[in-house]
Scaffold this active site. Structure first.
Site, PDB file in Angstrom:
ATOM      1  N   TYR A 147      33.270  44.448  41.855  1.00  0.00           N
ATOM      2  CA  TYR A 147      32.417  45.089  41.308  1.00  0.00           C
ATOM      3  C   TYR A 147      31.803  45.170  41.621  1.00  0.00           C
ATOM      4  O   TYR A 147      31.153  46.526  41.360  1.00  0.00           O
ATOM      5  CB  TYR A 147      32.926  44.533  39.931  1.00  0.00           C
ATOM      6  CG  TYR A 147      34.598  44.325  39.418  1.00  0.00           C
ATOM      7  CD1 TYR A 147      35.661  45.308  40.155  1.00  0.00           C
ATOM      8  CD2 TYR A 147      34.318  43.933  37.675  1.00  0.00           C
ATOM      9  CE1 TYR A 147      37.028  44.996  39.688  1.00  0.00           C
ATOM     10  CE2 TYR A 147      36.426  43.676  37.667  1.00  0.00           C
ATOM     11  CZ  TYR A 147      37.303  44.051  38.241  1.00  0.00           C
ATOM     12  OH  TYR A 147      38.312  44.253  37.715  1.00  0.00           O
ATOM     13  N   LYS A 198      41.977  33.052  45.959  1.00  0.00           N
ATOM     14  CA  LYS A 198      43.294  33.526  47.303  1.00  0.00           C
ATOM     15  C   LYS A 198      42.782  33.222  48.592  1.00  0.00           C
ATOM     16  O   LYS A 198      42.713  33.820  49.634  1.00  0.00           O
ATOM     17  CB  LYS A 198      44.141  35.662  47.053  1.00  0.00           C
ATOM     18  CG  LYS A 198      43.928  35.514  45.779  1.00  0.00           C
ATOM     19  CD  LYS A 198      45.681  35.797  46.309  1.00  0.00           C
ATOM     20  CE  LYS A 198      46.832  36.110  47.022  1.00  0.00           C
ATOM     21  NZ  LYS A 198      48.418  35.302  46.770  1.00  0.00           N
ATOM     22  N   ASP A 231      47.583  34.484  42.808  1.00  0.00           N
ATOM     23  CA  ASP A 231      49.201  35.211  42.252  1.00  0.00           C
ATOM     24  C   ASP A 231      49.902  34.411  41.410  1.00  0.00           C
ATOM     25  O   ASP A 231      50.740  34.352  40.578  1.00  0.00           O
ATOM     26  CB  ASP A 231      49.237  36.100  43.169  1.00  0.00           C
ATOM     27  CG  ASP A 231      49.749  35.268  44.502  1.00  0.00           C
ATOM     28  OD1 ASP A 231      48.957  34.154  44.760  1.00  0.00           O
ATOM     29  OD2 ASP A 231      50.266  35.385  45.305  1.00  0.00           O
ATOM     30  N   ASP A 255      39.290  38.964  35.541  1.00  0.00           N
ATOM     31  CA  ASP A 255      39.606  40.400  34.587  1.00  0.00           C
ATOM     32  C   ASP A 255      41.432  40.753  34.541  1.00  0.00           C
ATOM     33  O   ASP A 255      41.096  40.346  32.853  1.00  0.00           O
ATOM     34  CB  ASP A 255      39.317  41.444  35.112  1.00  0.00           C
ATOM     35  CG  ASP A 255      39.339  42.494  34.686  1.00  0.00           C
ATOM     36  OD1 ASP A 255      39.380  42.670  32.870  1.00  0.00           O
ATOM     37  OD2 ASP A 255      38.722  43.840  35.004  1.00  0.00           O
ATOM     38  N   ASP A 259      42.623  38.411  30.891  1.00  0.00           N
ATOM     39  CA  ASP A 259      43.243  39.811  30.014  1.00  0.00           C
ATOM     40  C   ASP A 259      45.014  38.852  29.606  1.00  0.00           C
ATOM     41  O   ASP A 259      45.755  38.903  28.384  1.00  0.00           O
ATOM     42  CB  ASP A 259      43.623  40.738  30.481  1.00  0.00           C
ATOM     43  CG  ASP A 259      42.600  42.108  29.424  1.00  0.00           C
ATOM     44  OD1 ASP A 259      42.099  41.295  29.373  1.00  0.00           O
ATOM     45  OD2 ASP A 259      42.521  43.098  29.879  1.00  0.00           O
TER      46      ASP A 259
END
Ligand code: NAD
Length: 385
Positions: A147, A198, A231, A255, A259
Protein backbone atom coordinates in the site's frame (compact mmCIF):
# COMPACT_ATOMS: atom_id res chain seq x y z
CA UNK A 1 -5.87 0.07 44.29
CA UNK A 2 -7.48 2.97 46.16
CA UNK A 3 -10.47 4.79 44.68
CA UNK A 4 -8.61 8.07 45.21
CA UNK A 5 -5.52 7.01 43.24
CA UNK A 6 -3.91 9.59 40.97
CA UNK A 7 -4.36 9.65 37.21
CA UNK A 8 -2.59 6.80 35.43
CA UNK A 9 -2.19 8.85 32.25
CA UNK A 10 -3.83 11.02 29.64
CA UNK A 11 -6.41 9.75 27.16
CA UNK A 12 -7.56 11.81 24.20
CA UNK A 13 -11.18 11.02 23.40
CA UNK A 14 -12.29 11.63 19.82
CA UNK A 15 -15.95 10.57 19.49
CA UNK A 16 -16.21 11.67 15.82
CA UNK A 17 -19.43 11.44 13.83
CA UNK A 18 -22.72 9.56 13.59
CA UNK A 19 -23.01 6.97 16.37
CA UNK A 20 -19.44 7.82 17.52
CA UNK A 21 -20.53 10.17 20.34
CA UNK A 22 -23.30 7.77 21.44
CA UNK A 23 -21.03 4.74 21.81
CA UNK A 24 -18.22 6.83 23.28
CA UNK A 25 -20.53 8.08 26.05
CA UNK A 26 -20.97 4.47 27.19
CA UNK A 27 -17.22 3.77 27.14
CA UNK A 28 -16.83 6.86 29.33
CA UNK A 29 -19.54 5.55 31.66
CA UNK A 30 -17.46 2.38 32.05
CA UNK A 31 -14.30 4.48 32.56
CA UNK A 32 -16.09 6.39 35.33
CA UNK A 33 -16.90 3.11 37.05
CA UNK A 34 -13.23 2.06 36.96
CA UNK A 35 -12.19 5.45 38.36
CA UNK A 36 -14.75 5.51 41.14
CA UNK A 37 -14.60 1.85 42.14
CA UNK A 38 -11.14 0.55 41.26
CA UNK A 39 -9.01 3.69 41.44
CA UNK A 40 -8.19 3.21 37.73
CA UNK A 41 -8.33 6.86 36.82
CA UNK A 42 -7.30 8.63 33.62
CA UNK A 43 -7.20 12.27 32.63
CA UNK A 44 -9.56 12.49 29.67
CA UNK A 45 -9.38 15.29 27.10
CA UNK A 46 -12.08 15.61 24.44
CA UNK A 47 -11.41 16.56 20.83
CA UNK A 48 -13.00 16.60 17.41
CA UNK A 49 -12.21 14.40 14.42
CA UNK A 50 -13.82 13.75 11.04
CA UNK A 51 -16.91 15.63 9.91
CA UNK A 52 -17.41 17.15 13.36
CA UNK A 53 -13.92 18.67 13.20
CA UNK A 54 -14.49 19.86 9.62
CA UNK A 55 -17.71 21.64 10.65
CA UNK A 56 -15.95 23.37 13.53
CA UNK A 57 -12.64 24.26 11.88
CA UNK A 58 -12.62 23.42 8.16
CA UNK A 59 -10.21 20.49 8.68
CA UNK A 60 -10.98 16.85 9.65
CA UNK A 61 -8.22 17.04 12.28
CA UNK A 62 -6.59 20.27 13.45
CA UNK A 63 -2.87 20.55 14.18
CA UNK A 64 -3.78 21.24 17.82
CA UNK A 65 -5.73 17.98 18.11
CA UNK A 66 -2.92 16.12 16.35
CA UNK A 67 -0.47 17.52 18.91
CA UNK A 68 -2.75 16.37 21.74
CA UNK A 69 -2.84 12.88 20.22
CA UNK A 70 0.96 12.78 20.05
CA UNK A 71 1.24 13.83 23.68
CA UNK A 72 -1.47 11.52 25.04
CA UNK A 73 -0.78 8.09 26.51
CA UNK A 74 -3.63 6.73 24.39
CA UNK A 75 -6.30 7.89 21.95
CA UNK A 76 -9.83 6.47 22.08
CA UNK A 77 -11.83 7.08 18.90
CA UNK A 78 -15.48 6.53 17.92
CA UNK A 79 -16.05 6.65 14.17
CA UNK A 80 -15.88 9.20 11.36
CA UNK A 81 -17.83 10.00 8.21
CA UNK A 82 -21.38 10.29 6.98
CA UNK A 83 -23.43 11.45 3.99
CA UNK A 84 -23.25 15.08 5.11
CA UNK A 85 -19.55 15.14 4.21
CA UNK A 86 -19.51 12.71 1.25
CA UNK A 87 -19.04 15.45 -1.34
CA UNK A 88 -16.18 17.31 0.33
CA UNK A 89 -12.93 17.50 -1.59
CA UNK A 90 -10.60 14.56 -0.92
CA UNK A 91 -8.12 16.29 1.38
CA UNK A 92 -10.75 17.40 3.90
CA UNK A 93 -12.90 14.26 3.88
CA UNK A 94 -13.59 12.91 7.43
CA UNK A 95 -11.47 9.77 6.76
CA UNK A 96 -8.41 11.98 6.18
CA UNK A 97 -8.51 12.88 9.89
CA UNK A 98 -8.28 9.24 10.86
CA UNK A 99 -5.57 8.52 8.28
CA UNK A 100 -3.50 11.46 9.54
CA UNK A 101 -3.70 10.12 13.09
CA UNK A 102 -2.53 6.69 11.95
CA UNK A 103 0.27 8.12 9.82
CA UNK A 104 1.64 10.80 12.16
CA UNK A 105 1.47 8.48 15.18
CA UNK A 106 3.29 5.82 13.07
CA UNK A 107 0.86 3.12 14.10
CA UNK A 108 2.51 0.11 12.49
CA UNK A 109 0.75 -2.74 14.29
CA UNK A 110 -2.99 -3.19 13.99
CA UNK A 111 -4.50 -5.59 16.52
CA UNK A 112 -7.85 -7.11 15.62
CA UNK A 113 -9.25 -9.66 18.05
CA UNK A 114 -11.91 -12.05 16.76
CA UNK A 115 -13.72 -13.29 19.81
CA UNK A 116 -17.01 -15.14 19.78
CA UNK A 117 -18.90 -14.87 23.04
CA UNK A 118 -20.75 -18.15 23.61
CA UNK A 119 -24.08 -16.27 23.82
CA UNK A 120 -23.56 -14.89 20.30
CA UNK A 121 -22.20 -17.96 18.52
CA UNK A 122 -25.47 -18.28 16.59
CA UNK A 123 -24.82 -14.88 14.93
CA UNK A 124 -21.97 -16.33 12.87
CA UNK A 125 -22.63 -17.72 9.42
CA UNK A 126 -20.42 -20.67 10.41
CA UNK A 127 -21.56 -23.66 12.44
CA UNK A 128 -21.83 -23.16 16.20
CA UNK A 129 -19.13 -25.73 17.03
CA UNK A 130 -16.66 -24.09 14.61
CA UNK A 131 -16.83 -20.65 16.22
CA UNK A 132 -18.18 -21.01 19.80
CA UNK A 133 -15.48 -19.84 22.20
CA UNK A 134 -13.25 -18.53 19.39
CA UNK A 135 -10.57 -16.15 20.69
CA UNK A 136 -7.88 -15.21 18.19
CA UNK A 137 -5.82 -12.09 17.61
CA UNK A 138 -4.71 -10.88 14.19
CA UNK A 139 -1.71 -8.59 14.16
CA UNK A 140 -1.53 -6.76 10.83
CA UNK A 141 1.43 -4.66 9.70
CA UNK A 142 -0.14 -1.28 8.94
CA UNK A 143 2.37 1.22 7.59
CA UNK A 144 4.44 -0.73 5.04
CA UNK A 145 4.08 -3.20 2.22
CA UNK A 146 2.31 -2.84 -1.08
CA UNK A 147 0.00 0.00 0.00
CA UNK A 148 2.99 2.30 0.42
CA UNK A 149 5.85 0.76 -1.62
CA UNK A 150 7.56 2.59 -4.50
CA UNK A 151 7.53 2.56 -7.46
CA UNK A 152 3.79 2.85 -7.82
CA UNK A 153 1.40 4.44 -10.29
CA UNK A 154 -0.31 4.09 -13.63
CA UNK A 155 1.64 4.85 -16.80
CA UNK A 156 0.38 5.30 -20.31
CA UNK A 157 2.15 2.91 -22.67
CA UNK A 158 0.70 4.54 -25.77
CA UNK A 159 -1.16 2.34 -28.27
CA UNK A 160 -4.21 2.42 -25.94
CA UNK A 161 -2.45 0.38 -23.25
CA UNK A 162 -1.77 1.39 -19.64
CA UNK A 163 0.31 -0.22 -16.90
CA UNK A 164 -0.49 -0.21 -13.17
CA UNK A 165 2.29 -0.87 -10.64
CA UNK A 166 2.49 -1.32 -6.89
CA UNK A 167 5.47 -2.61 -5.00
CA UNK A 168 5.45 -5.01 -2.07
CA UNK A 169 8.44 -4.06 0.05
CA UNK A 170 9.53 -4.85 3.62
CA UNK A 171 12.76 -4.32 5.53
CA UNK A 172 14.18 -6.39 8.38
CA UNK A 173 13.32 -3.65 10.90
CA UNK A 174 9.71 -3.38 9.73
CA UNK A 175 9.23 -7.15 9.99
CA UNK A 176 10.91 -7.43 13.38
CA UNK A 177 8.92 -4.65 15.04
CA UNK A 178 5.53 -6.05 14.08
CA UNK A 179 6.57 -9.65 14.80
CA UNK A 180 7.79 -8.52 18.22
CA UNK A 181 4.32 -7.11 18.99
CA UNK A 182 2.77 -10.46 17.98
CA UNK A 183 5.22 -12.51 20.09
CA UNK A 184 4.70 -10.25 23.12
CA UNK A 185 0.92 -10.57 22.84
CA UNK A 186 1.17 -14.36 22.43
CA UNK A 187 3.26 -14.55 25.59
CA UNK A 188 0.30 -13.13 27.54
CA UNK A 189 -2.20 -15.44 25.78
CA UNK A 190 -1.85 -18.93 24.32
CA UNK A 191 1.90 -18.64 23.49
CA UNK A 192 1.43 -19.50 19.81
CA UNK A 193 2.12 -17.32 16.76
CA UNK A 194 1.30 -18.25 13.18
CA UNK A 195 3.03 -16.03 10.62
CA UNK A 196 1.35 -15.76 7.22
CA UNK A 197 2.88 -14.70 3.88
CA UNK A 198 3.47 -16.08 0.41
CA UNK A 199 7.11 -17.17 0.76
CA UNK A 200 6.53 -19.66 -2.07
CA UNK A 201 6.03 -16.98 -4.73
CA UNK A 202 7.24 -13.64 -3.31
CA UNK A 203 10.77 -12.66 -2.26
CA UNK A 204 9.31 -10.19 0.25
CA UNK A 205 7.36 -13.14 1.71
CA UNK A 206 10.53 -15.24 1.92
CA UNK A 207 12.31 -12.41 3.73
CA UNK A 208 9.31 -12.09 6.07
CA UNK A 209 9.48 -15.80 6.92
CA UNK A 210 13.27 -15.79 7.43
CA UNK A 211 13.24 -12.68 9.61
CA UNK A 212 10.32 -13.83 11.78
CA UNK A 213 12.15 -17.15 12.24
CA UNK A 214 15.41 -15.37 13.20
CA UNK A 215 13.71 -13.10 15.72
CA UNK A 216 11.88 -16.06 17.21
CA UNK A 217 15.11 -18.05 17.64
CA UNK A 218 16.89 -15.07 19.20
CA UNK A 219 14.25 -13.81 21.63
CA UNK A 220 11.04 -15.81 21.75
CA UNK A 221 11.73 -19.54 21.98
CA UNK A 222 9.13 -19.78 24.77
CA UNK A 223 6.47 -18.99 22.13
CA UNK A 224 5.56 -21.62 19.53
CA UNK A 225 6.01 -20.29 15.98
CA UNK A 226 4.44 -21.75 12.83
CA UNK A 227 4.25 -20.45 9.27
CA UNK A 228 1.44 -20.68 6.77
CA UNK A 229 0.94 -19.43 3.22
CA UNK A 230 -1.66 -16.68 3.39
CA UNK A 231 -4.03 -18.38 0.92
CA UNK A 232 -4.05 -21.50 3.08
CA UNK A 233 -4.51 -19.22 6.11
CA UNK A 234 -7.66 -17.77 4.53
CA UNK A 235 -9.04 -21.30 4.12
CA UNK A 236 -8.02 -22.43 7.61
CA UNK A 237 -9.74 -19.40 9.15
CA UNK A 238 -13.12 -20.64 7.96
CA UNK A 239 -12.34 -24.37 8.24
CA UNK A 240 -11.00 -24.44 11.80
CA UNK A 241 -10.37 -20.94 13.20
CA UNK A 242 -9.84 -22.18 16.75
CA UNK A 243 -6.48 -23.72 15.72
CA UNK A 244 -4.99 -20.19 15.91
CA UNK A 245 -3.91 -18.04 18.83
CA UNK A 246 -2.07 -15.03 17.36
CA UNK A 247 -1.66 -14.51 13.61
CA UNK A 248 0.91 -12.02 12.32
CA UNK A 249 0.89 -10.91 8.73
CA UNK A 250 1.65 -8.05 6.36
CA UNK A 251 -0.50 -5.09 5.41
CA UNK A 252 -2.25 -6.51 2.33
CA UNK A 253 -2.87 -10.04 3.60
CA UNK A 254 -3.76 -8.62 7.01
CA UNK A 255 -6.36 -6.33 5.48
CA UNK A 256 -8.14 -9.32 3.99
CA UNK A 257 -7.55 -11.90 6.73
CA UNK A 258 -8.62 -9.57 9.56
CA UNK A 259 -11.88 -8.74 7.79
CA UNK A 260 -12.46 -12.43 7.17
CA UNK A 261 -11.78 -13.23 10.83
CA UNK A 262 -14.04 -10.45 12.07
CA UNK A 263 -16.93 -11.83 10.09
CA UNK A 264 -16.53 -15.18 11.85
CA UNK A 265 -18.09 -13.39 14.81
CA UNK A 266 -21.03 -12.10 12.78
CA UNK A 267 -21.48 -8.82 14.63
CA UNK A 268 -19.86 -5.52 13.65
CA UNK A 269 -21.01 -3.78 16.82
CA UNK A 270 -18.93 -6.16 18.96
CA UNK A 271 -15.47 -5.74 17.43
CA UNK A 272 -12.74 -3.56 18.95
CA UNK A 273 -9.28 -2.80 17.59
CA UNK A 274 -5.98 -1.30 18.64
CA UNK A 275 -3.24 0.28 16.56
CA UNK A 276 0.16 0.49 18.21
CA UNK A 277 3.17 2.62 17.27
CA UNK A 278 6.81 2.69 18.21
CA UNK A 279 7.94 3.11 21.79
CA UNK A 280 9.47 6.54 22.39
CA UNK A 281 12.59 7.38 24.43
CA UNK A 282 10.53 7.45 27.65
CA UNK A 283 9.17 3.97 26.94
CA UNK A 284 5.73 5.25 25.95
CA UNK A 285 4.05 3.54 23.01
CA UNK A 286 1.68 5.61 20.90
CA UNK A 287 -1.68 3.89 20.59
CA UNK A 288 -5.13 4.37 19.10
CA UNK A 289 -8.15 2.32 20.13
CA UNK A 290 -11.35 2.24 18.10
CA UNK A 291 -14.27 0.00 17.19
CA UNK A 292 -13.95 -1.42 13.68
CA UNK A 293 -17.43 -0.28 12.66
CA UNK A 294 -18.13 3.06 11.00
CA UNK A 295 -20.40 5.94 11.95
CA UNK A 296 -23.60 4.03 11.01
CA UNK A 297 -25.52 7.06 9.70
CA UNK A 298 -28.63 4.89 9.27
CA UNK A 299 -29.06 4.57 13.04
CA UNK A 300 -27.21 7.67 14.30
CA UNK A 301 -29.09 9.75 16.86
CA UNK A 302 -31.59 6.99 17.61
CA UNK A 303 -29.88 5.67 20.73
CA UNK A 304 -29.86 2.09 19.43
CA UNK A 305 -26.19 1.55 18.46
CA UNK A 306 -24.26 -1.23 20.14
CA UNK A 307 -21.59 0.39 22.38
CA UNK A 308 -19.78 -2.89 23.17
CA UNK A 309 -17.11 -2.56 20.43
CA UNK A 310 -16.10 0.80 21.92
CA UNK A 311 -16.27 -0.52 25.48
CA UNK A 312 -14.07 -3.46 24.42
CA UNK A 313 -11.69 -0.97 22.74
CA UNK A 314 -11.40 0.70 26.14
CA UNK A 315 -10.59 -2.75 27.59
CA UNK A 316 -7.80 -3.11 24.99
CA UNK A 317 -6.50 0.29 26.08
CA UNK A 318 -6.37 -0.89 29.70
CA UNK A 319 -4.43 -3.98 28.60
CA UNK A 320 -2.02 -2.65 26.00
CA UNK A 321 -1.36 0.99 26.98
CA UNK A 322 -1.54 0.70 30.76
CA UNK A 323 -0.63 -2.93 31.48
CA UNK A 324 -3.90 -3.41 33.40
CA UNK A 325 -4.55 -6.98 32.24
CA UNK A 326 -6.64 -7.94 35.27
CA UNK A 327 -8.91 -4.90 34.84
CA UNK A 328 -9.24 -5.63 31.11
CA UNK A 329 -10.12 -9.26 31.91
CA UNK A 330 -12.77 -8.04 34.34
CA UNK A 331 -14.33 -5.82 31.66
CA UNK A 332 -14.19 -8.58 29.00
CA UNK A 333 -15.85 -10.89 31.49
CA UNK A 334 -18.56 -8.32 32.29
CA UNK A 335 -19.43 -7.99 28.59
CA UNK A 336 -19.72 -11.79 28.31
CA UNK A 337 -21.89 -11.92 31.44
CA UNK A 338 -24.21 -9.18 30.16
CA UNK A 339 -24.72 -11.14 26.93
CA UNK A 340 -25.36 -14.30 28.95
CA UNK A 341 -28.25 -12.53 30.71
CA UNK A 342 -29.93 -12.07 27.31
CA UNK A 343 -29.53 -8.29 27.00
CA UNK A 344 -29.17 -7.24 23.34
CA UNK A 345 -28.96 -4.13 21.19
CA UNK A 346 -30.85 -4.39 17.90
CA UNK A 347 -27.82 -5.44 15.80
CA UNK A 348 -27.37 -8.61 17.88
CA UNK A 349 -31.01 -9.16 18.80
CA UNK A 350 -32.27 -12.74 18.88
CA UNK A 351 -35.76 -14.10 19.49
CA UNK A 352 -36.70 -14.10 23.18
CA UNK A 353 -33.89 -11.74 24.25
CA UNK A 354 -34.30 -8.34 25.89
CA UNK A 355 -33.86 -5.45 23.44
CA UNK A 356 -32.07 -2.46 25.01
CA UNK A 357 -30.83 0.98 23.98
CA UNK A 358 -27.21 2.10 23.71
CA UNK A 359 -27.41 3.67 27.14
CA UNK A 360 -29.09 0.65 28.74
CA UNK A 361 -26.35 -1.59 27.36
CA UNK A 362 -23.71 0.68 28.90
CA UNK A 363 -25.56 0.65 32.20
CA UNK A 364 -25.87 -3.15 32.08
CA UNK A 365 -22.08 -3.45 31.68
CA UNK A 366 -21.50 -1.12 34.64
CA UNK A 367 -24.03 -3.01 36.81
CA UNK A 368 -22.39 -6.30 35.91
CA UNK A 369 -18.92 -4.93 36.62
CA UNK A 370 -20.19 -4.06 40.09
CA UNK A 371 -21.59 -7.54 40.64
CA UNK A 372 -18.44 -9.28 39.37
CA UNK A 373 -16.16 -7.07 41.43
CA UNK A 374 -18.23 -7.83 44.52
CA UNK A 375 -18.25 -11.55 43.74
CA UNK A 376 -14.50 -11.81 43.65
CA UNK A 377 -12.75 -9.40 41.33
CA UNK A 378 -10.94 -10.15 38.16
CA UNK A 379 -10.88 -13.89 37.69
CA UNK A 380 -10.15 -14.93 34.13
CA UNK A 381 -13.16 -15.36 31.85
CA UNK A 382 -13.66 -19.10 31.47
CA UNK A 383 -12.03 -20.20 28.25
CA UNK A 384 -10.53 -16.79 27.46
CA UNK A 385 -6.92 -15.73 27.71
P1 NAD B 1 -20.84 1.13 9.17
O1 NAD B 1 -19.94 0.26 9.95
O2 NAD B 1 -21.00 2.52 9.68
O3 NAD B 1 -22.30 0.47 9.12
C1 NAD B 1 -22.57 -0.77 8.49
C2 NAD B 1 -23.88 -1.36 9.05
O4 NAD B 1 -23.63 -1.84 10.37
C3 NAD B 1 -25.00 -0.31 9.19
O5 NAD B 1 -26.23 -0.94 8.91
C4 NAD B 1 -24.93 0.10 10.64
O6 NAD B 1 -26.17 0.53 11.16
C5 NAD B 1 -24.45 -1.18 11.32
N1 NAD B 1 -23.63 -0.87 12.49
C6 NAD B 1 -22.35 -0.45 12.50
N2 NAD B 1 -21.92 -0.24 13.75
C7 NAD B 1 -22.96 -0.56 14.56
C8 NAD B 1 -23.13 -0.56 15.96
N3 NAD B 1 -22.17 -0.19 16.82
N4 NAD B 1 -24.33 -0.93 16.46
C9 NAD B 1 -25.33 -1.30 15.63
N5 NAD B 1 -25.22 -1.35 14.30
C10 NAD B 1 -24.05 -0.97 13.76
O7 NAD B 1 -20.32 1.13 7.67
P2 NAD B 1 -20.84 1.96 6.41
O8 NAD B 1 -22.34 2.09 6.45
O9 NAD B 1 -20.20 1.35 5.25
O10 NAD B 1 -20.21 3.41 6.56
C11 NAD B 1 -20.89 4.52 7.16
C12 NAD B 1 -19.91 5.68 7.31
O11 NAD B 1 -18.88 5.31 8.23
C13 NAD B 1 -19.21 6.06 6.01
O12 NAD B 1 -19.09 7.48 5.98
C14 NAD B 1 -17.86 5.40 6.12
O13 NAD B 1 -16.88 6.07 5.37
C15 NAD B 1 -17.61 5.51 7.60
N6 NAD B 1 -16.69 4.49 8.14
C16 NAD B 1 -15.85 4.91 9.12
C17 NAD B 1 -15.01 4.00 9.73
C18 NAD B 1 -14.15 4.49 10.85
O14 NAD B 1 -14.40 5.56 11.39
N7 NAD B 1 -13.15 3.73 11.28
C19 NAD B 1 -15.01 2.66 9.35
C20 NAD B 1 -15.91 2.24 8.36
C21 NAD B 1 -16.75 3.18 7.76
Amino acid sequence: MSATAKSLGTVLCLPGDGIGPEVMAEARRVAEWFAATRGVRFTFTDGLVGGAAYDASGAPLTDATMAQAMAADAVLLGAVGGPKWDNLEFKVKPERGLLRLRKDMELFANLRPALVYPALAEASTLKHEVVAGLDIMIVRELTGGVYFGEPRGITDLGNGQRRGVNTQVYTTAEIHRVARVAFDIARARGKRVCSMEKANVMESGLLWREEVTKLHAAEYTDVQLSHMYADNGAMQLVRNPKQFDVIVTDNLFGDILSDEASMLTGSLGMLPSASLGATDAKGKRRALYEPIHGSAPDIAGKGVANPLATILSFAMMLRYSFGLGAEADLLDRAVGAVLDTGVRTSDIQQAGKKLVSTREMGEAVVDTLGQLAKAGGSKQMAGAH
